[in-house]
Design a protein around this motif. Structure first.
Motif, PDB file in Angstrom:
ATOM      1  N   THR A 366       0.830  -1.208   0.000  1.00 58.66           N
ATOM      2  CA  THR A 366       0.000   0.000   0.000  1.00 58.66           C
ATOM      3  C   THR A 366       0.861   1.254   0.000  1.00 58.66           C
ATOM      4  OG1 THR A 366      -1.656  -1.217   1.277  1.00 58.66           O
ATOM      5  CG2 THR A 366      -1.898   1.166   1.165  1.00 58.66           C
ATOM      6  N   ASN A 367       1.861   1.292   0.865  1.00 62.46           N
ATOM      7  CA  ASN A 367       2.747   2.450   0.967  1.00 62.46           C
ATOM      8  C   ASN A 367       3.409   2.756  -0.368  1.00 62.46           C
ATOM      9  OD1 ASN A 367       5.057   4.133   1.499  1.00 62.46           O
ATOM     10  ND2 ASN A 367       4.933   3.568   3.657  1.00 62.46           N
ATOM     11  N   THR A 368       3.965   1.718  -1.007  1.00 64.64           N
ATOM     12  CA  THR A 368       4.676   1.919  -2.266  1.00 64.64           C
ATOM     13  C   THR A 368       3.746   2.368  -3.370  1.00 64.64           C
ATOM     14  OG1 THR A 368       6.232   0.183  -1.621  1.00 64.64           O
ATOM     15  CG2 THR A 368       6.208   0.828  -3.934  1.00 64.64           C
ATOM     16  N   ALA A 369       2.601   1.696  -3.494  1.00 63.87           N
ATOM     17  CA  ALA A 369       1.658   2.051  -4.548  1.00 63.87           C
ATOM     18  C   ALA A 369       1.186   3.494  -4.408  1.00 63.87           C
ATOM     19  CB  ALA A 369       0.463   1.097  -4.517  1.00 63.87           C
ATOM     20  N   ILE A 370       0.931   3.915  -3.174  1.00 63.96           N
ATOM     21  CA  ILE A 370       0.450   5.284  -2.948  1.00 63.96           C
ATOM     22  C   ILE A 370       1.533   6.300  -3.310  1.00 63.96           C
ATOM     23  CG2 ILE A 370      -0.210   6.927  -1.145  1.00 63.96           C
ATOM     24  CD1 ILE A 370      -1.772   4.650   0.164  1.00 63.96           C
ATOM     25  N   GLN A 371       2.776   6.072  -2.857  1.00 67.15           N
ATOM     26  CA  GLN A 371       3.843   7.032  -3.153  1.00 67.15           C
ATOM     27  C   GLN A 371       4.132   7.109  -4.648  1.00 67.15           C
ATOM     28  OE1 GLN A 371       6.983   8.179  -0.742  1.00 67.15           O
ATOM     29  NE2 GLN A 371       6.746   6.554   0.760  1.00 67.15           N
ATOM     30  N   MET A 372       4.143   5.968  -5.321  1.00 66.33           N
ATOM     31  CA  MET A 372       4.483   5.959  -6.739  1.00 66.33           C
ATOM     32  C   MET A 372       3.367   6.536  -7.603  1.00 66.33           C
ATOM     33  SD  MET A 372       6.495   2.301  -7.046  1.00 66.33           S
ATOM     34  CE  MET A 372       7.106   2.629  -8.703  1.00 66.33           C
ATOM     35  N   ASN A 373       2.161   6.562  -7.102  1.00 61.69           N
ATOM     36  CA  ASN A 373       1.026   7.059  -7.868  1.00 61.69           C
ATOM     37  C   ASN A 373       0.619   8.473  -7.494  1.00 61.69           C
ATOM     38  OD1 ASN A 373       0.755   4.655  -9.288  1.00 61.69           O
ATOM     39  ND2 ASN A 373      -0.604   3.750  -7.770  1.00 61.69           N
ATOM     40  N   THR A 374       1.433   9.160  -6.677  1.00 62.37           N
ATOM     41  CA  THR A 374       1.070  10.481  -6.170  1.00 62.37           C
ATOM     42  C   THR A 374       2.033  11.540  -6.676  1.00 62.37           C
ATOM     43  OG1 THR A 374       0.149   9.496  -4.155  1.00 62.37           O
ATOM     44  CG2 THR A 374       0.648  11.837  -4.082  1.00 62.37           C
ATOM     45  N   ASP A 375       1.488  12.663  -7.088  1.00 63.66           N
ATOM     46  CA  ASP A 375       2.299  13.810  -7.476  1.00 63.66           C
ATOM     47  C   ASP A 375       3.109  14.281  -6.271  1.00 63.66           C
ATOM     48  OD1 ASP A 375       2.904  16.739  -7.774  1.00 63.66           O
ATOM     49  OD2 ASP A 375       1.965  16.398  -9.718  1.00 63.66           O
ATOM     50  N   PRO A 376       4.425  14.574  -6.449  1.00 62.37           N
ATOM     51  CA  PRO A 376       5.257  14.970  -5.305  1.00 62.37           C
ATOM     52  C   PRO A 376       4.730  16.160  -4.533  1.00 62.37           C
ATOM     53  CG  PRO A 376       6.578  14.759  -7.281  1.00 62.37           C
ATOM     54  CD  PRO A 376       5.130  14.506  -7.663  1.00 62.37           C
ATOM     55  N   ALA A 377       4.102  17.113  -5.208  1.00 62.54           N
ATOM     56  CA  ALA A 377       3.592  18.286  -4.496  1.00 62.54           C
ATOM     57  C   ALA A 377       2.433  17.924  -3.584  1.00 62.54           C
ATOM     58  CB  ALA A 377       3.145  19.351  -5.495  1.00 62.54           C
ATOM     59  N   MET A 378       1.829  16.751  -3.797  1.00 63.55           N
ATOM     60  CA  MET A 378       0.714  16.291  -2.975  1.00 63.55           C
ATOM     61  C   MET A 378       1.127  15.167  -2.033  1.00 63.55           C
ATOM     62  SD  MET A 378      -1.870  18.087  -4.054  1.00 63.55           S
ATOM     63  CE  MET A 378      -3.205  17.155  -3.322  1.00 63.55           C
ATOM     64  N   ARG A 379       2.368  14.723  -2.116  1.00 64.22           N
ATOM     65  CA  ARG A 379       2.758  13.484  -1.433  1.00 64.22           C
ATOM     66  C   ARG A 379       2.637  13.594   0.082  1.00 64.22           C
ATOM     67  NH1 ARG A 379       7.839  11.481  -4.025  1.00 64.22           N
ATOM     68  NH2 ARG A 379       6.407  10.678  -5.613  1.00 64.22           N
ATOM     69  N   GLY A 380       2.990  14.730   0.657  1.00 66.53           N
ATOM     70  CA  GLY A 380       2.883  14.880   2.108  1.00 66.53           C
ATOM     71  C   GLY A 380       1.455  14.728   2.580  1.00 66.53           C
ATOM     72  N   ARG A 381       0.516  15.354   1.871  1.00 66.61           N
ATOM     73  CA  ARG A 381      -0.888  15.267   2.269  1.00 66.61           C
ATOM     74  C   ARG A 381      -1.457  13.872   2.054  1.00 66.61           C
ATOM     75  NH1 ARG A 381      -2.373  20.633  -0.954  1.00 66.61           N
ATOM     76  NH2 ARG A 381      -0.276  20.147  -1.743  1.00 66.61           N
ATOM     77  N   VAL A 382      -1.104  13.249   0.944  1.00 64.77           N
ATOM     78  CA  VAL A 382      -1.620  11.909   0.672  1.00 64.77           C
ATOM     79  C   VAL A 382      -1.053  10.902   1.675  1.00 64.77           C
ATOM     80  CG1 VAL A 382      -1.708  10.031  -1.005  1.00 64.77           C
ATOM     81  CG2 VAL A 382      -2.033  12.386  -1.765  1.00 64.77           C
ATOM     82  N   MET A 383       0.256  10.991   1.952  1.00 65.33           N
ATOM     83  CA  MET A 383       0.855  10.082   2.924  1.00 65.33           C
ATOM     84  C   MET A 383       0.326  10.347   4.331  1.00 65.33           C
ATOM     85  SD  MET A 383       2.535   7.973   1.252  1.00 65.33           S
ATOM     86  CE  MET A 383       3.185   7.084   2.668  1.00 65.33           C
ATOM     87  N   ALA A 384       0.025  11.611   4.632  1.00 63.20           N
ATOM     88  CA  ALA A 384      -0.563  11.923   5.936  1.00 63.20           C
ATOM     89  C   ALA A 384      -1.943  11.295   6.057  1.00 63.20           C
ATOM     90  CB  ALA A 384      -0.648  13.434   6.127  1.00 63.20           C
ATOM     91  N   LEU A 385      -2.728  11.343   4.967  1.00 60.95           N
ATOM     92  CA  LEU A 385      -4.042  10.704   4.991  1.00 60.95           C
ATOM     93  C   LEU A 385      -3.895   9.199   5.179  1.00 60.95           C
ATOM     94  CD1 LEU A 385      -7.112  10.766   4.632  1.00 60.95           C
ATOM     95  CD2 LEU A 385      -6.749  10.613   2.159  1.00 60.95           C
ATOM     96  N   TYR A 386      -2.945   8.604   4.457  1.00 61.52           N
ATOM     97  CA  TYR A 386      -2.697   7.166   4.593  1.00 61.52           C
ATOM     98  C   TYR A 386      -2.305   6.812   6.037  1.00 61.52           C
ATOM     99  CZ  TYR A 386       0.216   2.951   4.466  1.00 61.52           C
ATOM    100  OH  TYR A 386       0.800   1.752   4.752  1.00 61.52           O
ATOM    101  N   MET A 387      -1.353   7.559   6.607  1.00 60.68           N
ATOM    102  CA  MET A 387      -0.923   7.267   7.963  1.00 60.68           C
ATOM    103  C   MET A 387      -2.020   7.582   8.979  1.00 60.68           C
ATOM    104  SD  MET A 387       1.997   6.020   7.352  1.00 60.68           S
ATOM    105  CE  MET A 387       2.408   5.689   9.058  1.00 60.68           C
TER     106      MET A 387
END
Length: 470
Positions: A366-387
């Motif tokens: 899940t972690n890898t798929a989310i990071q690889m499919n997310t725009d870097p400018a949004m990565r902090g917010r998307v990873m925060a939602l995941y965590m």
């Protein structure tokens, strides 16, 4: 002949130049095939990057301390109160800040340099560990002190978790992201082999306070690693400017992408109801098998053995596959049910190994798929939602698990967690298959039946489906 279904597709890594052209509905499906040759991945290739190597070594030392504190903290609360519910409350307080403020932490990570944020968070967690050590060693510790310390660590984690997760891509770049994420998990779980074992020895010989002391001092290693990094070797990422509506923007971004949304939903259910091991394992050690802290430590250590195996297997994979995520989640839930009903001590203990392996498989995939499919400018917010979903569900699930364990016994509480994880895997798996425009198809490979999910058009047009490897 049919081959393995492809990896979860998504937008190109943000560091790449431009988005891929639209190739129709099949191209945007969560499990659509992509005719790309698979590269054999070296298990440890991301360690060739100096900055990541410094980060990795620092985390080895710090993660051992983290696991020592987790074990010592849970056992201390159980010793002070004799209540599994109190252990659940401690877990809830540690993860409650992620539930309440996790998304805001992601906004901060997208706005500020991640390396500087990590200096602050790592230092604050070191101070908390040292304070708890002083109280415990001096004999003045009370249960509310542990509650406060757990909440303080949780507040630091709000920023630390998304910052650490998204900082990996800045150290290694998009090409080695999958490998680095997997090695991070292997690092954390390898420390889980050492930390609980050492914590068990310290608790039974000199007391829990020394485990807290080691944890506080262990943060010297990652802080030193951050100081020694070469900033010129980092992969710069465009930071989001301060603006209104950035939190809602992140939520809308995830809601529009099923390959992000549904894996997050799945880990939310598993994290809330299936990962309450401090509650269950301490209860099994104390109430079911009438053992001591050494057995609790052994259960955690055996689970870590499986987790390390799962992480290293993930490091060898070049892609994050949807079928691996769903299959791992299903196996995880079913094994929890089997373990909950295990009649003997050693059968229960040995089942911790595959549970750890499949639980880690779900986490890494899940972690890898989310990071690889997310725009870097949004990565902090998307990873925060995941965590937030994965860890923030603990304040809801841990007290429920503790109450069910106290009221109905450890076996009933463990079974309930496994049932929820299994049901979530089945439902989310079916939703993703439907969202991806796939259907079940049976073909033959060298005289043996092969069951695969393939695009609907392909399954309708061919009795023996042929898929393309990712």
């Amino acid at each position: 002949m049919p081959t393995d279904p492809p990896a979860i597709p998504g937008p190109p890594a943000p560091e790449q130049a431009a988005p891929a052209p639209d190739k129709g509905p099949a191209a945007s499906a969560p499990d659509a095939p992509a005719p790309v040759a698979r590269e054999r991945v070296s298990m440890f290739r991301s360690l060739r990057v100096r900055n990541y190597r410094l980060f990795f070594v620092g985390q080895v030392v710090s993660n051992i301390g983290t696991w020592m504190q987790r074990i010592a903290q849970d056992w201390l609360v159980l010793s002070l109160t004799g209540s599994s519910t109190a252990v659940g409350v401690t877990m809830a307080l540690q993860f409650l800040p992620m539930l309440l403020f996790g998304l805001y932490g992601g906004v901060l990570v997208d706005r500020f340099p991640k390396r500087r944020l990590l200096f602050v968070t790592q230092t604050s967690m070191a101070v908390t560990g040292l304070a708890l050590a002083a109280l415990t060693i001096s004999g003045h510790v009370q249960v509310w002190h542990v509650y406060v310390a757990a909440f303080a660590v949780g507040m630091a984690t709000v920023v630390d978790n998304p910052a650490r997760q998204s900082f990996v891509s800045e150290m290694v770049g998009p090409e080695q992201l999958q490998n680095a994420v997997s090695l991070n998990s292997a690092n954390f779980q390898s420390a889980r082999l050492v930390g609980p074992a050492v914590a068990g020895v310290l608790i039974t010989t000199v007391g829990t306070g020394w485990a807290f002391l080691y944890n506080g001092l262990s943060f010297i290693a990652p802080i030193t690693g951050l100081l020694l990094m070469r900033t010129r070797d980092l992969h710069p990422v465009r930071r989001a400017p301060r603006a209104k509506g950035q939190l809602r923007e992140g939520l809308r971004y995830v809601a529009r992408r099923p390959e992000l949304l549904w894996p997050i939903v799945l880990v939310g259910f598993i994290g809330t109801f299936g990962f309450n091991f401090p509650v269950w394992l301490s209860a099994y050690a104390d109430d079911v098998f009438h053992a001591d802290a050494g057995s609790y430590s052994l259960f955690n250590t055996l689970m870590a053995v499986g987790s390390v195996a799962g992480a290293l297997l993930a490091a060898r994979r070049g892609t994050a596959r949807l079928r691996v995520l769903i299959g791992g989640a299903l196996a995880f839930g079913l094994l929890e049910i089997v373990a909950a009903l295990a009649p003997t001590y050693w059968m229960f203990a040995l089942l911790m190994v595959p549970i750890g392996m499949f639980g880690l498989t779900v986490n890494v995939t899940t972690n890898t798929a989310i990071q690889m499919n997310t725009d870097p400018a949004m990565r902090g917010r998307v990873m925060a939602l995941y965590m937030m979903v994965f860890l923030g569900g603990t304040p809801l699930g841990a007290p429920i698990a503790g109450w069910a364990t106290d009221a109905y016994g450890a076996r009933a509480g463990f079974v309930a967690g496994g049932v929820v994880a299994t049901a979530a895997a089945v439902v989310v798996g079916l939703v993703l298959v439907r969202a991806g425009g796939l259907r079940l198809s049976v073909g033959w490979n060298h005289g043996h039946p092969k069951v695969r999910f393939v695009p609907k058009e392909q399954a309708e047009g061919s009795a023996v489906p042929v898929t393309t490897a990712a």
